[in-house]
Design a protein around this motif. Structure first.
Motif, PDB file in Angstrom:
ATOM      1  N   VAL A  70       6.703   9.591  -2.512  1.00 43.43           N
ATOM      2  CA  VAL A  70       5.725   8.492  -2.443  1.00 43.43           C
ATOM      3  C   VAL A  70       5.594   8.074  -0.984  1.00 43.43           C
ATOM      4  CG1 VAL A  70       5.215   6.137  -3.127  1.00 43.43           C
ATOM      5  CG2 VAL A  70       6.270   7.719  -4.780  1.00 43.43           C
ATOM      6  N   TRP A  71       4.373   8.078  -0.497  1.00 43.33           N
ATOM      7  CA  TRP A  71       4.136   7.644   0.877  1.00 43.33           C
ATOM      8  C   TRP A  71       3.959   6.125   0.885  1.00 43.33           C
ATOM      9  CZ3 TRP A  71       0.223  11.690   3.300  1.00 43.33           C
ATOM     10  CH2 TRP A  71       0.842  12.950   3.313  1.00 43.33           C
ATOM     11  N   ASP A  72       4.834   5.515   1.572  1.00 44.07           N
ATOM     12  CA  ASP A  72       4.826   4.038   1.614  1.00 44.07           C
ATOM     13  C   ASP A  72       4.191   3.587   2.930  1.00 44.07           C
ATOM     14  OD1 ASP A  72       5.257   1.334   1.493  1.00 44.07           O
ATOM     15  OD2 ASP A  72       7.379   1.471   0.944  1.00 44.07           O
ATOM     16  N   PHE A  73       3.121   2.818   2.817  1.00 47.39           N
ATOM     17  CA  PHE A  73       2.409   2.331   4.016  1.00 47.39           C
ATOM     18  C   PHE A  73       2.684   0.858   4.304  1.00 47.39           C
ATOM     19  CE2 PHE A  73      -0.021   5.968   2.434  1.00 47.39           C
ATOM     20  CZ  PHE A  73      -0.056   6.753   3.572  1.00 47.39           C
ATOM     21  N   GLY A  74       3.578   0.275   3.576  1.00 44.31           N
ATOM     22  CA  GLY A  74       4.039  -1.056   3.914  1.00 44.31           C
ATOM     23  C   GLY A  74       3.335  -2.190   3.186  1.00 44.31           C
ATOM     24  N   GLY A 104      -3.405   4.133   2.032  1.00 42.77           N
ATOM     25  CA  GLY A 104      -2.755   3.988   0.728  1.00 42.77           C
ATOM     26  C   GLY A 104      -3.748   4.173  -0.398  1.00 42.77           C
ATOM     27  N   GLU A 105      -3.308   4.988  -1.342  1.00 39.57           N
ATOM     28  CA  GLU A 105      -4.170   5.281  -2.483  1.00 39.57           C
ATOM     29  C   GLU A 105      -4.518   4.033  -3.259  1.00 39.57           C
ATOM     30  OE1 GLU A 105      -2.486   7.438  -5.939  1.00 39.57           O
ATOM     31  OE2 GLU A 105      -3.939   8.985  -5.403  1.00 39.57           O
ATOM     32  N   CYS A 132       0.835  -1.197   0.000  1.00 39.21           N
ATOM     33  CA  CYS A 132       0.000   0.000   0.000  1.00 39.21           C
ATOM     34  C   CYS A 132       0.881   1.263   0.000  1.00 39.21           C
ATOM     35  CB  CYS A 132      -0.914   0.019   1.217  1.00 39.21           C
ATOM     36  SG  CYS A 132      -2.107  -1.357   1.248  1.00 39.21           S
ATOM     37  N   SER A 133       0.538   2.193  -0.871  1.00 38.86           N
ATOM     38  CA  SER A 133       1.299   3.450  -0.953  1.00 38.86           C
ATOM     39  C   SER A 133       0.444   4.523  -1.608  1.00 38.86           C
ATOM     40  CB  SER A 133       2.591   3.260  -1.760  1.00 38.86           C
ATOM     41  OG  SER A 133       2.267   2.861  -3.094  1.00 38.86           O
ATOM     42  N   THR A 134       0.920   5.728  -1.493  1.00 38.33           N
ATOM     43  CA  THR A 134       0.275   6.854  -2.154  1.00 38.33           C
ATOM     44  C   THR A 134       1.364   7.651  -2.877  1.00 38.33           C
ATOM     45  OG1 THR A 134      -1.488   7.007  -0.496  1.00 38.33           O
ATOM     46  CG2 THR A 134      -1.068   8.971  -1.840  1.00 38.33           C
TER      47      THR A 134
END
Length: 240
Positions: A135-139, A181-182, A124-126
């Protein structure tokens, strides 16, 4: 002359007492008679030995052999696996009852749980690079489906926090109830809540792995812990 008379009397007496053929019988009182019929009346007959008394003959009583009591049966102490899931610790015991994916199982609190596939690996990321941002990384997540039904007569509470993933090396992962996450915005996270008798709920279990891209090879376990503590009431689902 006198001598002759005396001699003749003696001869006559001797002839009377020695007559041939005369038998003599001694009576009990000592009287000599020629036959038993001549004994004086009232004499006492010879004593005879009294007959030995006889007792009635009775058959011996039938003897019975006392029955020996049966030997006591030795009872073996119960072991945890003999008494169900109670006291069976999934972290330390290798012989706890287990269930397969898609198989229904009922916990001690009356909750019927079904964990099923297919298993999914999600990252999951945005991506905010278009806005000049990183990029936001949610793992990374490991995803399975779950369905629950309250088969008890009382209200029960169940949520994603009651589920744990254990990999083949024993590492544990918790489920996330709000996945960010997007690219994961369509996730159907199982949130849960109060469930009344007969009510059903379902969704997806998103087990958060952080930056761990893959899980170790080998069999994994999904644990439903109805009490929030490891007390032996857990349901164990095997994931090949």
């Amino acid at each position: 002359m006198l001598f002759v008379l005396l001699f003749g009397g003696l001869l006559l007496f001797a002839g009377c007492t020695s007559q041939p053929g005369a038998a003599q019988y001694v009576c009990p009182d000592g009287t000599l008679v020629s036959s038993p019929a001549g004994c004086p009346a009232g004499g006492t007959p010879p004593e005879t030995a009294p007959a030995a008394p006889t007792s009635p003959t009775t058959p011996p009583a039938e003897q019975t052999t006392p029955q020996q009591p049966a030997p006591p049966v030795e009872e073996l102490p119960a072991t945890p696996e003999d008494v169900g899931t109670a006291g069976c610790n999934y972290l330390t015991d290798n012989d706890c009852p287990t269930y397969s994916l898609g198989q229904k199982a009922i916990a001690n609190n009356g909750m019927e749980v079904t964990v099923s596939g297919p298993e999914q690996d999600e990252h999951c990321s945005t991506d905010l690079s278009a806005a000049g941002m990183d990029v936001w990384d949610f793992g990374y997540y490991y995803v399975l489906s779950v369905d629950v039904e309250n088969c008890d007569q009382e209200r029960q509470y169940v949520s994603y926090a009651n589920f744990i993933l254990v990999d083949s090396l024993g590492a544990r992962y918790i489920a996330d109830g709000a996945v960010n996450g997007e690219n994961c915005e369509n996730a159907r996270e199982f949130e849960g809540g109060d469930m009344y008798p007969g009510s059903v709920d379902g969704g997806e279990l998103w087990f958060e792995r952080g930056d761990q891209r893959t899980l170790p090879d080998g069999e994994k376990k999904v644990i439903f812990d109805p009490n929030g503590v490891i007390d032996g009431d857990e349901l164990i689902f095997l994931v090949p």
